[in-house]
Design a protein around this motif. Structure first.
Motif, PDB file in Angstrom:
ATOM      1  N   THR A  90      69.982 -51.708 -30.244  1.00  0.00           N
ATOM      2  CA  THR A  90      69.247 -51.371 -29.011  1.00  0.00           C
ATOM      3  C   THR A  90      67.727 -51.473 -29.181  1.00  0.00           C
ATOM      4  OG1 THR A  90      69.332 -48.989 -29.475  1.00  0.00           O
ATOM      5  CG2 THR A  90      71.065 -49.887 -28.068  1.00  0.00           C
ATOM      6  N   PRO A  91      67.227 -52.680 -29.428  1.00  0.00           N
ATOM      7  CA  PRO A  91      65.789 -52.870 -29.634  1.00  0.00           C
ATOM      8  C   PRO A  91      64.981 -52.660 -28.362  1.00  0.00           C
ATOM      9  CG  PRO A  91      66.880 -54.983 -29.465  1.00  0.00           C
ATOM     10  CD  PRO A  91      67.955 -53.947 -29.458  1.00  0.00           C
ATOM     11  N   GLU A  92      63.705 -52.382 -28.543  1.00  0.00           N
ATOM     12  CA  GLU A  92      62.786 -52.209 -27.414  1.00  0.00           C
ATOM     13  C   GLU A  92      62.181 -53.538 -26.976  1.00  0.00           C
ATOM     14  OE1 GLU A  92      59.857 -49.226 -28.275  1.00  0.00           O
ATOM     15  OE2 GLU A  92      61.361 -47.945 -29.220  1.00  0.00           O
ATOM     16  N   LEU A  93      62.143 -54.507 -27.904  1.00  0.00           N
ATOM     17  CA  LEU A  93      61.535 -55.812 -27.644  1.00  0.00           C
ATOM     18  C   LEU A  93      62.371 -56.885 -28.333  1.00  0.00           C
ATOM     19  CD1 LEU A  93      59.140 -57.595 -26.664  1.00  0.00           C
ATOM     20  CD2 LEU A  93      58.016 -57.056 -28.833  1.00  0.00           C
ATOM     21  N   CYS A  96      64.305 -52.679 -21.906  1.00  0.00           N
ATOM     22  CA  CYS A  96      63.965 -53.597 -22.987  1.00  0.00           C
ATOM     23  C   CYS A  96      63.017 -54.679 -22.466  1.00  0.00           C
ATOM     24  CB  CYS A  96      65.224 -54.238 -23.547  1.00  0.00           C
ATOM     25  SG  CYS A  96      64.923 -55.296 -24.971  1.00  0.00           S
ATOM     26  N   HIS A  97      62.089 -55.106 -23.324  1.00  0.00           N
ATOM     27  CA  HIS A  97      61.155 -56.174 -22.987  1.00  0.00           C
ATOM     28  C   HIS A  97      61.535 -57.444 -23.747  1.00  0.00           C
ATOM     29  CE1 HIS A  97      58.506 -53.393 -20.917  1.00  0.00           C
ATOM     30  NE2 HIS A  97      58.767 -52.545 -21.912  1.00  0.00           N
ATOM     31  N   PHE A  98      61.174 -58.596 -23.176  1.00  0.00           N
ATOM     32  CA  PHE A  98      61.523 -59.875 -23.770  1.00  0.00           C
ATOM     33  C   PHE A  98      60.307 -60.780 -23.820  1.00  0.00           C
ATOM     34  CE2 PHE A  98      65.268 -58.099 -21.797  1.00  0.00           C
ATOM     35  CZ  PHE A  98      66.217 -58.237 -22.792  1.00  0.00           C
ATOM     36  N   PHE A 136      55.196 -52.058 -36.157  1.00  0.00           N
ATOM     37  CA  PHE A 136      56.378 -52.761 -35.678  1.00  0.00           C
ATOM     38  C   PHE A 136      57.308 -53.095 -36.833  1.00  0.00           C
ATOM     39  CE2 PHE A 136      52.890 -53.827 -32.797  1.00  0.00           C
ATOM     40  CZ  PHE A 136      53.421 -53.394 -31.605  1.00  0.00           C
ATOM     41  N   GLN A 137      58.595 -53.199 -36.527  1.00  0.00           N
ATOM     42  CA  GLN A 137      59.580 -53.574 -37.531  1.00  0.00           C
ATOM     43  C   GLN A 137      60.690 -54.374 -36.855  1.00  0.00           C
ATOM     44  OE1 GLN A 137      61.653 -50.289 -39.290  1.00  0.00           O
ATOM     45  NE2 GLN A 137      62.815 -51.593 -40.662  1.00  0.00           N
ATOM     46  N   VAL A 138      61.026 -55.512 -37.430  1.00  0.00           N
ATOM     47  CA  VAL A 138      62.141 -56.318 -36.931  1.00  0.00           C
ATOM     48  C   VAL A 138      63.429 -55.659 -37.410  1.00  0.00           C
ATOM     49  CG1 VAL A 138      63.276 -58.570 -37.015  1.00  0.00           C
ATOM     50  CG2 VAL A 138      60.780 -58.440 -36.926  1.00  0.00           C
TER      51      VAL A 138
END
Length: 81
Positions: A43-46, A72-74, A23-25
């Motif tokens: 456009t992040p995935e999470l 996208c997930h939150f 993972f990467q922020v």
């Protein structure tokens, strides 16, 4: 992506996530406005979203971002007891 207005909390969360190899922020934001702009750019995935923010609340941000990217997930975060 992290949306958190508490610097210590966002730093801890970012360090923990980046420590994991998969993972990467991509960006850390502190306001709703900033998050909306950065979401379009990265456009992040999470997205980790704080509930209470200086210019609004995380639930409203999630509703808005969900319309821009349904996949996208939150994850909600808060320091409210």
């Amino acid at each position: 992506m992290i949306l958190e207005d508490d610097i210590r909390a966002s730093y801890t969360l970012e360090s923990t996530i980046n420590h994991h190899g998969k993972f990467q922020v991509v960006t850390v934001t502190e306001t709703c406005r900033e998050a909306l702009d950065q979401f379009k750019l990265y456009t992040p995935e999470l997205v980790f979203v704080d509930i209470t923010l200086p210019d609004g609340n995380g639930l409203d941000v999630i509703r808005k971002l969900r319309t821009e990217n349904e996949s996208c997930h939150f994850i909600m975060t808060t320091a409210i007891p």
